[in-house]
Design a protein around this motif. Structure first.
Motif, PDB file in Angstrom:
ATOM      1  N   MET A 106       0.824  -1.207   0.000  1.00 52.36           N
ATOM      2  CA  MET A 106       0.000   0.000   0.000  1.00 52.36           C
ATOM      3  C   MET A 106       0.862   1.263   0.000  1.00 52.36           C
ATOM      4  SD  MET A 106      -3.181  -0.255  -0.442  1.00 52.36           S
ATOM      5  CE  MET A 106      -3.586   1.430   0.050  1.00 52.36           C
ATOM      6  N   GLN A 107       2.051   1.187   0.574  1.00 55.62           N
ATOM      7  CA  GLN A 107       2.959   2.328   0.522  1.00 55.62           C
ATOM      8  C   GLN A 107       3.350   2.631  -0.916  1.00 55.62           C
ATOM      9  OE1 GLN A 107       3.605   4.283   3.040  1.00 55.62           O
ATOM     10  NE2 GLN A 107       4.826   5.625   1.727  1.00 55.62           N
ATOM     11  N   THR A 108       3.579   1.581  -1.704  1.00 56.85           N
ATOM     12  CA  THR A 108       3.871   1.761  -3.123  1.00 56.85           C
ATOM     13  C   THR A 108       2.667   2.334  -3.856  1.00 56.85           C
ATOM     14  OG1 THR A 108       5.420  -0.102  -3.084  1.00 56.85           O
ATOM     15  CG2 THR A 108       4.612   0.584  -5.232  1.00 56.85           C
ATOM     16  N   SER A 148     -16.090   2.106  -1.901  1.00 60.38           N
ATOM     17  CA  SER A 148     -15.280   0.897  -1.989  1.00 60.38           C
ATOM     18  C   SER A 148     -14.382   0.996  -3.215  1.00 60.38           C
ATOM     19  CB  SER A 148     -16.164  -0.340  -2.099  1.00 60.38           C
ATOM     20  OG  SER A 148     -16.825  -0.359  -3.360  1.00 60.38           O
ATOM     21  N   PRO A 149     -13.217   0.319  -3.214  1.00 58.51           N
ATOM     22  CA  PRO A 149     -12.348   0.368  -4.399  1.00 58.51           C
ATOM     23  C   PRO A 149     -13.063  -0.095  -5.664  1.00 58.51           C
ATOM     24  CG  PRO A 149     -11.161  -0.580  -2.537  1.00 58.51           C
ATOM     25  CD  PRO A 149     -12.587  -0.449  -2.113  1.00 58.51           C
ATOM     26  N   GLU A 150     -13.941  -1.094  -5.533  1.00 59.14           N
ATOM     27  CA  GLU A 150     -14.670  -1.590  -6.702  1.00 59.14           C
ATOM     28  C   GLU A 150     -15.589  -0.514  -7.267  1.00 59.14           C
ATOM     29  OE1 GLU A 150     -13.497  -5.009  -4.122  1.00 59.14           O
ATOM     30  OE2 GLU A 150     -14.491  -3.089  -3.777  1.00 59.14           O
ATOM     31  N   THR A 151     -16.284   0.200  -6.389  1.00 56.66           N
ATOM     32  CA  THR A 151     -17.199   1.244  -6.850  1.00 56.66           C
ATOM     33  C   THR A 151     -16.437   2.411  -7.446  1.00 56.66           C
ATOM     34  OG1 THR A 151     -18.750   0.618  -5.101  1.00 56.66           O
ATOM     35  CG2 THR A 151     -19.092   2.742  -6.165  1.00 56.66           C
ATOM     36  N   ILE A 152     -15.328   2.792  -6.810  1.00 56.19           N
ATOM     37  CA  ILE A 152     -14.505   3.881  -7.338  1.00 56.19           C
ATOM     38  C   ILE A 152     -13.947   3.499  -8.709  1.00 56.19           C
ATOM     39  CG2 ILE A 152     -12.405   5.229  -6.967  1.00 56.19           C
ATOM     40  CD1 ILE A 152     -12.944   4.929  -3.936  1.00 56.19           C
ATOM     41  N   GLU A 153     -13.518   2.246  -8.854  1.00 57.92           N
ATOM     42  CA  GLU A 153     -13.017   1.790 -10.156  1.00 57.92           C
ATOM     43  C   GLU A 153     -14.097   1.929 -11.228  1.00 57.92           C
ATOM     44  OE1 GLU A 153     -11.528  -2.251 -12.473  1.00 57.92           O
ATOM     45  OE2 GLU A 153     -11.579  -2.234 -10.277  1.00 57.92           O
ATOM     46  N   GLN A 154     -15.324   1.537 -10.898  1.00 54.82           N
ATOM     47  CA  GLN A 154     -16.415   1.641 -11.869  1.00 54.82           C
ATOM     48  C   GLN A 154     -16.653   3.102 -12.260  1.00 54.82           C
ATOM     49  OE1 GLN A 154     -17.849  -0.564 -13.525  1.00 54.82           O
ATOM     50  NE2 GLN A 154     -19.758   0.320 -14.311  1.00 54.82           N
ATOM     51  N   THR A 155     -16.607   3.986 -11.274  1.00 60.70           N
ATOM     52  CA  THR A 155     -16.797   5.402 -11.562  1.00 60.70           C
ATOM     53  C   THR A 155     -15.684   5.936 -12.457  1.00 60.70           C
ATOM     54  OG1 THR A 155     -17.903   5.718  -9.429  1.00 60.70           O
ATOM     55  CG2 THR A 155     -17.089   7.688 -10.518  1.00 60.70           C
ATOM     56  N   LEU A 156     -14.453   5.524 -12.186  1.00 63.91           N
ATOM     57  CA  LEU A 156     -13.342   5.943 -13.023  1.00 63.91           C
ATOM     58  C   LEU A 156     -13.496   5.430 -14.453  1.00 63.91           C
ATOM     59  CD1 LEU A 156     -10.353   5.351 -10.570  1.00 63.91           C
ATOM     60  CD2 LEU A 156     -10.967   7.539 -11.595  1.00 63.91           C
ATOM     61  N   ASP A 275      -5.375  -0.609 -17.162  1.00 58.77           N
ATOM     62  CA  ASP A 275      -6.073  -1.276 -16.066  1.00 58.77           C
ATOM     63  C   ASP A 275      -5.310  -1.117 -14.751  1.00 58.77           C
ATOM     64  OD1 ASP A 275      -8.047  -2.072 -17.766  1.00 58.77           O
ATOM     65  OD2 ASP A 275      -7.335  -4.136 -17.990  1.00 58.77           O
ATOM     66  N   GLY A 276      -3.997  -1.257 -14.825  1.00 63.27           N
ATOM     67  CA  GLY A 276      -3.191  -1.121 -13.613  1.00 63.27           C
ATOM     68  C   GLY A 276      -3.271   0.286 -13.039  1.00 63.27           C
ATOM     69  N   GLU A 277      -3.279   1.298 -13.899  1.00 62.35           N
ATOM     70  CA  GLU A 277      -3.358   2.688 -13.430  1.00 62.35           C
ATOM     71  C   GLU A 277      -4.721   2.980 -12.816  1.00 62.35           C
ATOM     72  OE1 GLU A 277      -0.285   4.965 -16.471  1.00 62.35           O
ATOM     73  OE2 GLU A 277      -2.316   4.480 -17.161  1.00 62.35           O
ATOM     74  N   ILE A 278      -5.785   2.475 -13.436  1.00 59.90           N
ATOM     75  CA  ILE A 278      -7.129   2.696 -12.892  1.00 59.90           C
ATOM     76  C   ILE A 278      -7.282   2.021 -11.532  1.00 59.90           C
ATOM     77  CG2 ILE A 278      -9.574   2.110 -13.198  1.00 59.90           C
ATOM     78  CD1 ILE A 278      -9.257   2.677 -16.161  1.00 59.90           C
ATOM     79  N   ARG A 279      -6.790   0.807 -11.420  1.00 59.35           N
ATOM     80  CA  ARG A 279      -6.901   0.096 -10.147  1.00 59.35           C
ATOM     81  C   ARG A 279      -6.028   0.746  -9.073  1.00 59.35           C
ATOM     82  NH1 ARG A 279      -9.338  -4.837  -9.899  1.00 59.35           N
ATOM     83  NH2 ARG A 279      -7.867  -5.626  -8.333  1.00 59.35           N
ATOM     84  N   THR A 280      -4.871   1.253  -9.473  1.00 56.20           N
ATOM     85  CA  THR A 280      -4.019   1.972  -8.519  1.00 56.20           C
ATOM     86  C   THR A 280      -4.724   3.227  -8.020  1.00 56.20           C
ATOM     87  OG1 THR A 280      -1.993   1.159  -9.584  1.00 56.20           O
ATOM     88  CG2 THR A 280      -1.795   3.121  -8.207  1.00 56.20           C
ATOM     89  N   LEU A 281      -5.332   3.972  -8.944  1.00 51.42           N
ATOM     90  CA  LEU A 281      -6.065   5.177  -8.553  1.00 51.42           C
ATOM     91  C   LEU A 281      -7.272   4.836  -7.675  1.00 51.42           C
ATOM     92  CD1 LEU A 281      -6.141   7.571 -11.655  1.00 51.42           C
ATOM     93  CD2 LEU A 281      -5.359   8.107  -9.344  1.00 51.42           C
ATOM     94  N   SER A 282      -7.932   3.723  -7.971  1.00 52.52           N
ATOM     95  CA  SER A 282      -9.085   3.318  -7.159  1.00 52.52           C
ATOM     96  C   SER A 282      -8.660   3.070  -5.718  1.00 52.52           C
ATOM     97  CB  SER A 282      -9.721   2.055  -7.738  1.00 52.52           C
ATOM     98  OG  SER A 282     -10.166   2.273  -9.060  1.00 52.52           O
ATOM     99  N   LEU A 283      -7.547   2.369  -5.547  1.00 56.47           N
ATOM    100  CA  LEU A 283      -7.020   2.121  -4.207  1.00 56.47           C
ATOM    101  C   LEU A 283      -6.568   3.415  -3.553  1.00 56.47           C
ATOM    102  CD1 LEU A 283      -5.022  -1.126  -4.961  1.00 56.47           C
ATOM    103  CD2 LEU A 283      -6.799  -0.929  -3.206  1.00 56.47           C
ATOM    104  N   VAL A 285      -7.602   6.574  -4.116  1.00 55.69           N
ATOM    105  CA  VAL A 285      -8.729   7.425  -3.733  1.00 55.69           C
ATOM    106  C   VAL A 285      -9.475   6.824  -2.545  1.00 55.69           C
ATOM    107  CG1 VAL A 285     -10.947   8.347  -4.510  1.00 55.69           C
ATOM    108  CG2 VAL A 285      -8.971   8.435  -6.029  1.00 55.69           C
ATOM    109  N   HIS A 286      -9.663   5.512  -2.551  1.00 59.63           N
ATOM    110  CA  HIS A 286     -10.271   4.850  -1.388  1.00 59.63           C
ATOM    111  C   HIS A 286      -9.452   5.110  -0.136  1.00 59.63           C
ATOM    112  CE1 HIS A 286     -11.997   1.677   1.125  1.00 59.63           C
ATOM    113  NE2 HIS A 286     -10.769   1.268   1.356  1.00 59.63           N
ATOM    114  N   ASP A 287      -8.147   5.043  -0.263  1.00 57.95           N
ATOM    115  CA  ASP A 287      -7.256   5.277   0.870  1.00 57.95           C
ATOM    116  C   ASP A 287      -7.343   6.727   1.342  1.00 57.95           C
ATOM    117  OD1 ASP A 287      -5.019   4.260   2.596  1.00 57.95           O
ATOM    118  OD2 ASP A 287      -3.921   5.842   1.575  1.00 57.95           O
ATOM    119  N   LEU A 288      -7.486   7.662   0.391  1.00 62.30           N
ATOM    120  CA  LEU A 288      -7.626   9.084   0.761  1.00 62.30           C
ATOM    121  C   LEU A 288      -8.836   9.289   1.667  1.00 62.30           C
ATOM    122  CD1 LEU A 288      -6.990  11.245  -2.453  1.00 62.30           C
ATOM    123  CD2 LEU A 288      -5.602  11.151  -0.394  1.00 62.30           C
ATOM    124  N   GLY A 289      -9.941   8.605   1.306  1.00 58.62           N
ATOM    125  CA  GLY A 289     -11.184   8.819   2.057  1.00 58.62           C
ATOM    126  C   GLY A 289     -11.268   8.082   3.363  1.00 58.62           C
TER     127      GLY A 289
END
Length: 293
Positions: A106-108, A148-156, A275-283, A285-289
């Motif tokens: 998660m630090q990465t 959730s990361p899944e919901t954020i991914e869908q929104t992205l 896909d990797g960038e979207i999933r990274t951003l999903s995690l 943004v979820h972590d931010l919140g």
């Protein structure tokens, strides 16, 4: 005045130029400066032969050393991709729960996600993710569609009111401008909504207007925001009872929102990011919140 006149103090000849009685000495350039100029000229000429320097129509002089900045950049990018390959594969294949449970990984994600967020999301949501008028704060764990990361991914991936065929669609109608409510009804329901997050606004003087506004709310707004006004993530309708606002929670702004409507927009990133960038951003943004302060 004689051209060969000498200055009695320094013994140097003068140039013949006089300004306000001050005579200019014919002082030679210091030897150190001359040597510096000579060396820099030799260096520059030599560099022209060693590295790419001169344009030649559709090409350029390549230089003896064969330096190619484009190749160097391509090699650097390729090396970076190789270094990221292992964790990108994990991001793309592992369930979100597995990644979230790995503090080192998660630090990465935070480091890489911060860069991706700055490059793609900060223009609207701010570099710190706290948003601004018209753009949601992503750090308060208050979500329109779910956090959730899944919901954020869908929104992205599909965006909101975007060009994507499966875009999330959300719009606040212009109840006043389009004649669905009269001005007094707009004012009443705005007072009711304002009172939900400002209980001190409820007084003997305002209670009648607030009660009338509640009737309007049940008839015209509850279908999206719910009868308790706590919102509905299925349609992206915000909770109106807390202190989290996208456009502003003061009475005047609430009135403007009801009268003129709101329609936000978020682009689809499905074709812009991997896909990797979207999933990274999903995690990220979820972590931010959800990250503890």
């Amino acid at each position: 005045m004689a051209l060969n006149e000498r200055d009695p103090v320094t013994g140097r000849e003068t140039t013949g130029h006089v300004w306000n009685g001050i005579k200019e000495l014919d002082t030679p350039v210091p030897r150190g400066v001359l040597m510096f100029l000579i060396v820099t000229h030799i260096w520059a000429i030599g560099w022209w032969f060693l590295v790419p320097a001169w344009p030649l129509g559709s090409t350029y002089t390549k230089g003896i050393l064969g330096v190619d900045q484009r190749t160097a950049v391509a090699q650097s990018v390729a090396e970076g991709r190789r270094e990221r390959a292992s964790w990108v594969a994990k991001i793309e294949s592992e369930p979100y729960e597995t990644v979230l449970a790995d503090p080192a990984f998660m630090q990465t994600v935070r480091q890489t996600g911060n860069q991706l967020f700055g490059d793609n999301c900060a223009a609207c949501h701010g570099r710190d993710g706290r948003g601004r008028a018209g753009y949601p704060n992503l750090t308060d764990n208050d979500w329109l569609w779910g956090g959730s990361p899944e919901t954020i991914e869908q929104t992205l991936r599909v965006g909101i009111n975007s060009s994507h065929a499966e875009s999330r669609v959300a719009m606040m109608p212009a109840f006043g401008r389009d004649g669905m409510l009269e001005r007094q009804q707009v004012s009443n329901v705005a007072s009711y909504v304002f009172s939900l997050s400002h209980p001190d606004y409820v007084t003997e003087e305002t209670s009648g207007k607030i009660d009338a506004g509640r009737e309007v709310f049940v008839a015209s707004c509850a279908a999206c925001h719910g009868e308790n006004a706590k919102g509905n993530r299925e349609v992206g309708a915000p909770n109106l009872t807390d202190d989290h606002w996208i456009y502003g929670g003061d009475l005047q702004t609430i009135t403007s929102s009801i009268y003129g409507g709101r329609e936000g927009h978020m682009p689809t990133w499905n074709d812009r990011l991997s896909d990797g960038e979207i999933r990274t951003l999903s995690l990220y943004v979820h972590d931010l919140g959800t990250r503890q302060p």
